[in-house]
Design a protein around this motif. Structure first.
Motif, PDB file in Angstrom:
ATOM      1  N   ARG A  97       0.838  -1.202   0.000  1.00 18.57           N
ATOM      2  CA  ARG A  97       0.000   0.000   0.000  1.00 18.57           C
ATOM      3  C   ARG A  97       0.874   1.254   0.000  1.00 18.57           C
ATOM      4  O   ARG A  97       0.538   2.261  -0.641  1.00 18.57           O
ATOM      5  CB  ARG A  97      -0.914  -0.016   1.226  1.00 18.57           C
ATOM      6  N   LEU A  98       1.997   1.201   0.692  1.00 18.52           N
ATOM      7  CA  LEU A  98       2.907   2.342   0.718  1.00 18.52           C
ATOM      8  C   LEU A  98       3.468   2.608  -0.683  1.00 18.52           C
ATOM      9  O   LEU A  98       3.557   3.759  -1.121  1.00 18.52           O
ATOM     10  CB  LEU A  98       4.042   2.073   1.698  1.00 18.52           C
ATOM     11  N   VAL A  99       3.827   1.533  -1.391  1.00 22.71           N
ATOM     12  CA  VAL A  99       4.294   1.684  -2.772  1.00 22.71           C
ATOM     13  C   VAL A  99       3.204   2.319  -3.635  1.00 22.71           C
ATOM     14  O   VAL A  99       3.469   3.211  -4.451  1.00 22.71           O
ATOM     15  CB  VAL A  99       4.703   0.310  -3.351  1.00 22.71           C
ATOM     16  N   ASP A 100       1.959   1.884  -3.445  1.00 23.44           N
ATOM     17  CA  ASP A 100       0.842   2.432  -4.226  1.00 23.44           C
ATOM     18  C   ASP A 100       0.610   3.908  -3.905  1.00 23.44           C
ATOM     19  O   ASP A 100       0.313   4.712  -4.805  1.00 23.44           O
ATOM     20  CB  ASP A 100      -0.433   1.630  -3.942  1.00 23.44           C
ATOM     21  N   ILE A 101       0.737   4.281  -2.638  1.00 25.87           N
ATOM     22  CA  ILE A 101       0.551   5.685  -2.246  1.00 25.87           C
ATOM     23  C   ILE A 101       1.583   6.569  -2.940  1.00 25.87           C
ATOM     24  O   ILE A 101       1.254   7.631  -3.480  1.00 25.87           O
ATOM     25  CB  ILE A 101       0.644   5.824  -0.716  1.00 25.87           C
ATOM     26  N   VAL A 102       2.835   6.140  -2.921  1.00 25.34           N
ATOM     27  CA  VAL A 102       3.899   6.917  -3.563  1.00 25.34           C
ATOM     28  C   VAL A 102       3.634   7.034  -5.062  1.00 25.34           C
ATOM     29  O   VAL A 102       3.796   8.117  -5.655  1.00 25.34           O
ATOM     30  CB  VAL A 102       5.271   6.275  -3.302  1.00 25.34           C
ATOM     31  N   LYS A 103       3.232   5.951  -5.675  1.00 29.23           N
ATOM     32  CA  LYS A 103       2.962   5.960  -7.117  1.00 29.23           C
ATOM     33  C   LYS A 103       1.857   6.955  -7.458  1.00 29.23           C
ATOM     34  O   LYS A 103       1.951   7.717  -8.425  1.00 29.23           O
ATOM     35  CB  LYS A 103       2.573   4.555  -7.572  1.00 29.23           C
ATOM     36  N   VAL A 104       0.805   6.967  -6.655  1.00 26.45           N
ATOM     37  CA  VAL A 104      -0.308   7.890  -6.908  1.00 26.45           C
ATOM     38  C   VAL A 104       0.123   9.335  -6.664  1.00 26.45           C
ATOM     39  O   VAL A 104      -0.239  10.238  -7.433  1.00 26.45           O
ATOM     40  CB  VAL A 104      -1.525   7.518  -6.037  1.00 26.45           C
ATOM     41  N   LEU A 105       0.901   9.580  -5.617  1.00 28.04           N
ATOM     42  CA  LEU A 105       1.378  10.935  -5.358  1.00 28.04           C
ATOM     43  C   LEU A 105       2.246  11.446  -6.505  1.00 28.04           C
ATOM     44  O   LEU A 105       2.162  12.626  -6.887  1.00 28.04           O
ATOM     45  CB  LEU A 105       2.153  10.977  -4.045  1.00 28.04           C
ATOM     46  N   ARG A 106       3.072  10.587  -7.075  1.00 27.97           N
ATOM     47  CA  ARG A 106       3.872  10.993  -8.228  1.00 27.97           C
ATOM     48  C   ARG A 106       2.980  11.362  -9.401  1.00 27.97           C
ATOM     49  O   ARG A 106       3.216  12.358 -10.099  1.00 27.97           O
ATOM     50  CB  ARG A 106       4.809   9.865  -8.632  1.00 27.97           C
ATOM     51  N   ALA A 107       1.946  10.551  -9.642  1.00 24.75           N
ATOM     52  CA  ALA A 107       1.014  10.848 -10.734  1.00 24.75           C
ATOM     53  C   ALA A 107       0.277  12.159 -10.476  1.00 24.75           C
ATOM     54  O   ALA A 107       0.048  12.955 -11.398  1.00 24.75           O
ATOM     55  CB  ALA A 107       0.025   9.698 -10.899  1.00 24.75           C
ATOM     56  N   LEU A 108      -0.091  12.392  -9.219  1.00 25.76           N
ATOM     57  CA  LEU A 108      -0.764  13.645  -8.873  1.00 25.76           C
ATOM     58  C   LEU A 108       0.144  14.841  -9.122  1.00 25.76           C
ATOM     59  O   LEU A 108      -0.301  15.868  -9.663  1.00 25.76           O
ATOM     60  CB  LEU A 108      -1.185  13.617  -7.401  1.00 25.76           C
ATOM     61  N   GLN A 109       1.403  14.725  -8.738  1.00 25.15           N
ATOM     62  CA  GLN A 109       2.336  15.830  -8.946  1.00 25.15           C
ATOM     63  C   GLN A 109       2.493  16.131 -10.439  1.00 25.15           C
ATOM     64  O   GLN A 109       2.427  17.296 -10.853  1.00 25.15           O
ATOM     65  CB  GLN A 109       3.692  15.493  -8.342  1.00 25.15           C
ATOM     66  N   GLN A 110       2.671  15.095 -11.226  1.00 22.07           N
ATOM     67  CA  GLN A 110       2.843  15.294 -12.664  1.00 22.07           C
ATOM     68  C   GLN A 110       1.602  15.899 -13.296  1.00 22.07           C
ATOM     69  O   GLN A 110       1.682  16.857 -14.082  1.00 22.07           O
ATOM     70  CB  GLN A 110       3.182  13.959 -13.333  1.00 22.07           C
ATOM     71  N   GLY A 111       0.442  15.346 -12.974  1.00 21.79           N
ATOM     72  CA  GLY A 111      -0.804  15.865 -13.546  1.00 21.79           C
ATOM     73  C   GLY A 111      -1.084  17.293 -13.121  1.00 21.79           C
ATOM     74  O   GLY A 111      -1.519  18.119 -13.936  1.00 21.79           O
ATOM     75  N   ALA A 112      -0.836  17.588 -11.847  1.00 22.19           N
ATOM     76  CA  ALA A 112      -1.098  18.941 -11.343  1.00 22.19           C
ATOM     77  C   ALA A 112      -0.168  19.958 -11.992  1.00 22.19           C
ATOM     78  O   ALA A 112      -0.603  21.052 -12.397  1.00 22.19           O
ATOM     79  CB  ALA A 112      -0.943  18.962  -9.825  1.00 22.19           C
ATOM     80  N   GLU A 113       1.109  19.627 -12.109  1.00 16.33           N
ATOM     81  CA  GLU A 113       2.058  20.568 -12.709  1.00 16.33           C
ATOM     82  C   GLU A 113       1.753  20.805 -14.181  1.00 16.33           C
ATOM     83  O   GLU A 113       1.861  21.937 -14.669  1.00 16.33           O
ATOM     84  CB  GLU A 113       3.480  20.040 -12.519  1.00 16.33           C
ATOM     85  N   GLN A 114       1.354  19.776 -14.905  1.00 20.66           N
ATOM     86  CA  GLN A 114       1.024  19.942 -16.317  1.00 20.66           C
ATOM     87  C   GLN A 114      -0.232  20.782 -16.508  1.00 20.66           C
ATOM     88  O   GLN A 114      -0.374  21.459 -17.533  1.00 20.66           O
ATOM     89  CB  GLN A 114       0.847  18.578 -16.974  1.00 20.66           C
ATOM     90  N   ALA A 115      -1.116  20.757 -15.530  1.00 20.96           N
ATOM     91  CA  ALA A 115      -2.358  21.540 -15.626  1.00 20.96           C
ATOM     92  C   ALA A 115      -2.242  22.896 -14.950  1.00 20.96           C
ATOM     93  O   ALA A 115      -3.233  23.616 -14.833  1.00 20.96           O
ATOM     94  CB  ALA A 115      -3.509  20.746 -15.000  1.00 20.96           C
ATOM     95  N   GLY A 116      -1.034  23.264 -14.512  1.00 22.44           N
ATOM     96  CA  GLY A 116      -0.858  24.546 -13.847  1.00 22.44           C
ATOM     97  C   GLY A 116      -1.394  24.564 -12.437  1.00 22.44           C
ATOM     98  O   GLY A 116      -1.733  25.621 -11.901  1.00 22.44           O
ATOM     99  N   LEU A 117      -1.483  23.366 -11.813  1.00 25.30           N
ATOM    100  CA  LEU A 117      -2.007  23.265 -10.448  1.00 25.30           C
ATOM    101  C   LEU A 117      -0.920  22.833  -9.469  1.00 25.30           C
ATOM    102  O   LEU A 117      -1.197  22.193  -8.457  1.00 25.30           O
ATOM    103  CB  LEU A 117      -3.167  22.250 -10.413  1.00 25.30           C
TER     104      LEU A 117
END
Length: 354
Positions: A293-313
């Motif tokens: 679950r910890l691995v999954d949390i990190v993976k999702v946080l990375r995806a969130l960071q990438q998506g947010a930065e690309q959308a100006g968020l």
């Protein structure tokens, strides 16, 4: 009894006496429903280990002759039956009936009919897989059907997927679809849905089977939370993240499904993904997760960071991380994860708890 410990963010640990009293207050149906929900909230590894232990205990107890005990279904009746329109619900953790040829609680009948030392459902599943790997489709079918008579629940979805694979190898796509469908009815796992999709496409009948599967999960399913969680993952698999979000808001889903949903929304809908993670995933940090679950949390946080930065968020992601650091500063495992990924300036030195 020692006093209950209290974590900085979470509720007090429940004492054994209080827990015993609470369990005694529940009737059998309530206990069963609680056990099913508790198992489904676990990661796959611990869940399967506990399910196997439970099934072994049930098989050992039921192996002794009982007055009026029902006989197990005959081999061949599971996969060859057409998908029923409705049927009485039998939960995935109901005790399996005793195999008729077992003379003692410590021995079970093997799929070949001989009496062998007691084996787990995973042993039988491995045997079916070995037959398939060797190109022995008929042996795989006989083994899977006999195994389902011994283990009618718990791993039924996996057995039925193997059965479908065997029928597909024999060039019988319609029977392959029906076999997988029977597993999906009993245990609606996303993996079984994906297998159903593959087999139904081979039979040239996917649109009709897809609608049937979606309706089965969406309309008054006896395992409502499991069905809703599966439907969320299915919509994400189909590339429909907003449909997944609507389903998650319509009915309760398991905690893990919220994490999966946040990751599925991150690329195309980062604003919604940040909100889901903040509202539904962050509160889960009161408990230390498993390694996976910890691995999954990190993976999702990375995806969130990438998506947010690309959308100006990008500032929205930084605000989320700052909130996590502020609210869970006494969680060493979480602070170390944030620091390792560059999302925190410092972390506790006590070592991540596991």
């Amino acid at each position: 009894m020692k006093g209950a410990r209290r974590s900085p963010q979470g509720p007090a640990d429940v004492g054994r006496a209080d827990l015993d009293a609470a369990l005694e207050a529940l009737d059998v149906d309530e206990l069963r429903a609680f056990l099913v929900e508790a198992l489904e909230a676990l990661d796959e590894g611990p869940r399967l280990r506990l399910q196997t232990s439970l099934l072994q205990r049930a098989a050992t107890r039921n192996a002794a002759p009982r007055l009026g005990a029902a006989s197990p279904p005959a081999a061949g009746t599971v996969a060859n039956a057409s998908p029923p329109a409705s049927r009485p619900r039998q939960g995935p953790l109901a005790p399996p009936p005793a195999p008729p040829t077992s003379p003692t609680p410590t021995r079970l009948a093997s799929p070949s009919g001989s009496v062998a030392p007691q084996r787990t459902a995973f042993d039988y599943l491995a045997e079916v897989g070995a037959h398939l790997a060797a190109g022995r489709a008929d042996d795989a079918i006989r083994c899977a059907e006999a195994s389902l008579a011994i283990w009618p629940h718990g791993l039924k979805g996996r057995f039925q997927r193997k059965l479908g694979e065997a029928y597909a190898a024999k060039g019988q796509p319609d029977r392959a679809v029906e076999a997988v469908w029977m597993g999906f009815l009993d245990d609606p796992e996303p993996e079984t849905f994906r297998t159903l999709r593959r087999r139904a496409k081979e039979a040239g009948a996917w649109p009709a089977w897809r609608q049937r599967a979606i309706d089965h999960l969406a309309i008054e399913h006896p395992q409502a939370k499991k069905a809703a969680s599966a439907l969320v993952e299915i919509f994400l698999f189909e590339g429909k993240p907003l449909d997944a979000l609507r389903e998650a808001r319509r009915r309760p889903i398991f905690p893990r499904a919220w994490l999966v949903l946040a990751g599925g929304l991150a690329a195309e809908h980062p604003r919604e993904a940040l909100a889901v993670f903040d509202e539904k995933v962050v509160p889960q940090f009161t408990s230390t997760p498993s390694r996976q679950r910890l691995v999954d949390i990190v993976k999702v946080l990375r995806a969130l960071q990438q998506g947010a930065e690309q959308a100006g968020l990008g500032e929205g992601f930084k605000a989320l991380v700052a909130k996590i650091r502020r609210d869970f500063e006494r969680k060493p495992w979480l602070m170390e994860v944030l620091a390792k990924e560059g999302w925190a300036e410092s972390a506790g030195r006590g070592g991540a708890s596991r």
